[in-house]
Design an enzyme around this catalytic site. Sequence first.
Site, PDB file in Angstrom:
ATOM      1  CG  ASP A   1      40.617  -6.514  22.669  1.00 60.27           C
ATOM      2  OD1 ASP A   1      39.802  -7.146  21.980  1.00 60.27           O
ATOM      3  OD2 ASP A   1      41.670  -6.031  22.220  1.00 60.27           O
TER       4      ASP A   1
ATOM      5  CB  CYS B   1      36.464  27.021  54.976  1.00 62.45           C
ATOM      6  SG  CYS B   1      36.695  27.669  56.633  1.00 62.45           S
TER       7      CYS B   1
END
Length: 1010
Positions: A447, A18
């Site tokens: 970082d 479906c």
Amino acid sequence: MSENKCQYMVTGMTCASCQAHVEKAVSKVPGVKGVTVSLLTNSMSVEGSASASDVIRAVENAGYGASPMNASSDAGMSKLEAEKKALEDHETPKLKRRLVISILFLAVLMYFTMGHNMLGLPVPYFLDHNHLGIALTEMLLALIVMAVNRAFFTSGFKSLSHGAPNMDTLVALGSSVSFVWSLYVFYKMTWMITEGASNMDIMPLYHDQLYFESAAMIPALITVGKLLESLSKGRTTDALKSLMKMAPKTALVERDGRQEQIPVEEVTKGDIFIVKPGESVPVDGEILEGETAVDESALTGESVPVDKKPGDRISAATMNTNGYIRARALRVGEDTTFAQIIQMVSDAAATKAPIARIADQVSAVFVPAVILIAVLVFLVWTFLGAPVSTALEYAICVLVISCPCALGLATPVAIMVGNGQGAKNGILFKTSEALENAGKIRIAVMDKTGTITEGKPQVTDLVPAEGVSEDELLQKAYSLEMKSEHPLALAVLQYGEKQGVKPLALQDFRILSGHGLTGSYEGKALHGGSASYISTLTSIDPLKEKADAAAEEGKTPLFFEENGKLLGFIAVADVIKKDSAQAVRELQNMGIQVVMLTGDNEKTAAAIAKKAGVDRVIAGVLPDGKEAVIRELQAYGRVAMVGDGINDAPALVKADTGIAIGAGTDVAIDSADIVLMNSRLTDVSAAVRLSRETLKNIHENLFWAFAYNVLLIPMAAGLYPGIRMNPMWGAAAMSLSSFTVCMNALRLNFFHIHNSSHDKKKKSVELPELQAPSRREEKTAEPAVKEEKEILVDGMTCTNCERHVSEALTALPFITSAKADFHTGKVKITASRPLDENKMKEAIEEADYIYKGISPETKPSLSEKEAVVLVGGMMCENCERHVKKALESLPFIKSAKADHTTGQVQIIYSSQPDEAAMKDVLAKADYEYKGIIFPKEEKEMKETVKIEGMMCNHCEMTVKKALEALDGVEKAEVSHEKGTAVLTLDKAVADGDIKKAIEDKEYTFVGIEK
């Protein structure tokens, strides 16, 4: 029409087939760019410019129902309530009622078929030895059970009539064929009686060929499976539903001088609201009065309350534990952090993970294939001489044992539970793809500032001179620094406040531009500043060795003296987070190389890297150079970038997985794939761990789903010697398959994402020695280049091909961008270094396409020039072609190349462009002319500015921002160690302007080298 993304509720879906049919139907609607359907939440996400009515019509034509998810919102219901309603379990109560009624009648039916016929249990006297009477009773009971479960037959035959059979079709066919065959046998028995046959003559038909119990048992057993599946599916959304339950319902606000309790939906930005102890914060706001501790576990997963005071932010759905506070509403409704978290988790569940594509492709053809197999099984057994009843039994078994639902649920249930686990721990995955890919990363780039370190300078050492106590040094340093706003001064102030230092009453306080601070106390002059400044006032030799050692560790020594007497120095540094080293170890134990990126100098970077234990360090990287580093690392494996989501945005976007850490209330960071609410670096390893466990769970589910069908369909067809399966057992097996998948996914709820004891190490990738792009350029004689070329590629047939080719090329370290066009067979590339054709050929051929070489260049002649035309309204490749055709119709434009993603058109013109003519032809083509950009004459100048007074990285950033704000300065590379700023200029800048920019920031301008 503008493009948008709309959510719909879909009704009538029962299985993966479906889901596939709905997706296929909606994808064909004009204007739909993308569609994702979730069987788990019965929802659909549609992207594009198609109208809601067209989308709904397509779903209805496919045999299902749909309605916009915001329809409830339009009717006065909040979006949160609409989503909560969408997750409500309406199916389970219906299934329970159906099952109870089915069992009652099925028990009576089984009493006749098994109890009486096999065990000899008594029946009413008028049915004893009355085979026709019992058969009629069985038929009536079977009809009742089938009627109770008519939803299977309605959905199954409806989808079959639409040419899109689903799982209900298999159930309906299996049950109906059993019933119709039994009905035929029943009529045959009655005919035989009329022809004079005895009870003994019809007994073989009665015992061996009646399947009324199978006709009833099949839908009843499937209902059992559907109920179990519904219950377990409901539990997979528990995390999302529990989040929604935390949403506050009312708010106590001040209106017209009095307090008023109102629904939270009616709170507007700027309202003053009150939160009493034990109450939930209704909206995001800022505290005006009162102090308290707030339990933020609903947002961050942290159970320890956070102290709040006036000026601090508070978020909706957090709990005020002990204080009375007044606050101003800043973000309300769908804009609150809490609402964004719910939206993000919900959106992630609505997206599809790449691993689900195989299951989706199989599901789309599964049911038709099973029906075909069942027909073939019936024909083959009939051809081999088996009785029709036996052949039918095998065919029915094939129909009812096949289960597409397990395939369709294998991925979404695990994704939903994994997303919920992440959200409970402050880890938000924006898409299913992000959750899948996080576990595949091989390199984690971090970082330094704010990620590995706290991002705030702190006092690390107090080193007094001989004859000076630590208390005296701290008190005098604190007194000087308390009037400065420099970040290093703030570190001293915070430390002094913690120690309870009382400041001295200083007089004549001054900030000495570029040097330090001065003031006087009881007639004595106090000075503070860098080593170079204080050394002009007194000798620092006694502490110079210790100061140098501190500098080697990445610390900044601040010296202080009084009336020519050295007091000592205070070392200040951005300290590493408590969990950084643990997080790095955990990632390394999982086979992930950890690389630290920073703009700091090599000494500071090396000191932090040593403490954190990272594998590689790349120092001196400017913000615009981080993206280039990510691109180069991608040649060695999947890369994750971990940053704050703001300064690191380009690198986060470029990385395979962008992770924004410490997002706090700013969860809607566009550049990140994963958002971490907290600043814990261990959440990165937890996200990887959760991703790997979820992926493992999906693999288990898919294995079970495929193995179940591959093994049991042949068994049902009678291909295993000596094994003959009854259709009832086939239905029972089918009913349990989806339940098994859902229950396996629910095991993720018991997974501890911060437990590293079971981490499995993968082989690490080998990385070369890495350097910052700017340093690499300094060391190599090869100049930086920016080449734009077109290459020819065969085999591209659609937009997916364009994407595959572009991804293959941009993975190469020397290619910065690639835009493919399957219509022309060309790829426009931008390269940062000379092209390596062999590498390009390998990359394209590995992606299953054919490299045909570099296209002959078409450069403008000396009499022709280039420009960029800005065009509004382009949304796709067709728009590009229309704009190109319109502009090239003008006599002064030789060629035009449009790009709808940037809204720009590169043109080559032979005479001065007529803007009115361009505006006219574009308007006729339904596009908007927005202007023309003529390229500047390429000219690059460099100047080196000498500066005094810079002492740290913060000084570098302050000077850099000041200089880059000047008109004509493209880039400023600043070094506090060298005392220089190297400027890249695109036009002349007055020396006086440069001097003013530096001195305005209280540094000393020395001169300029040109």
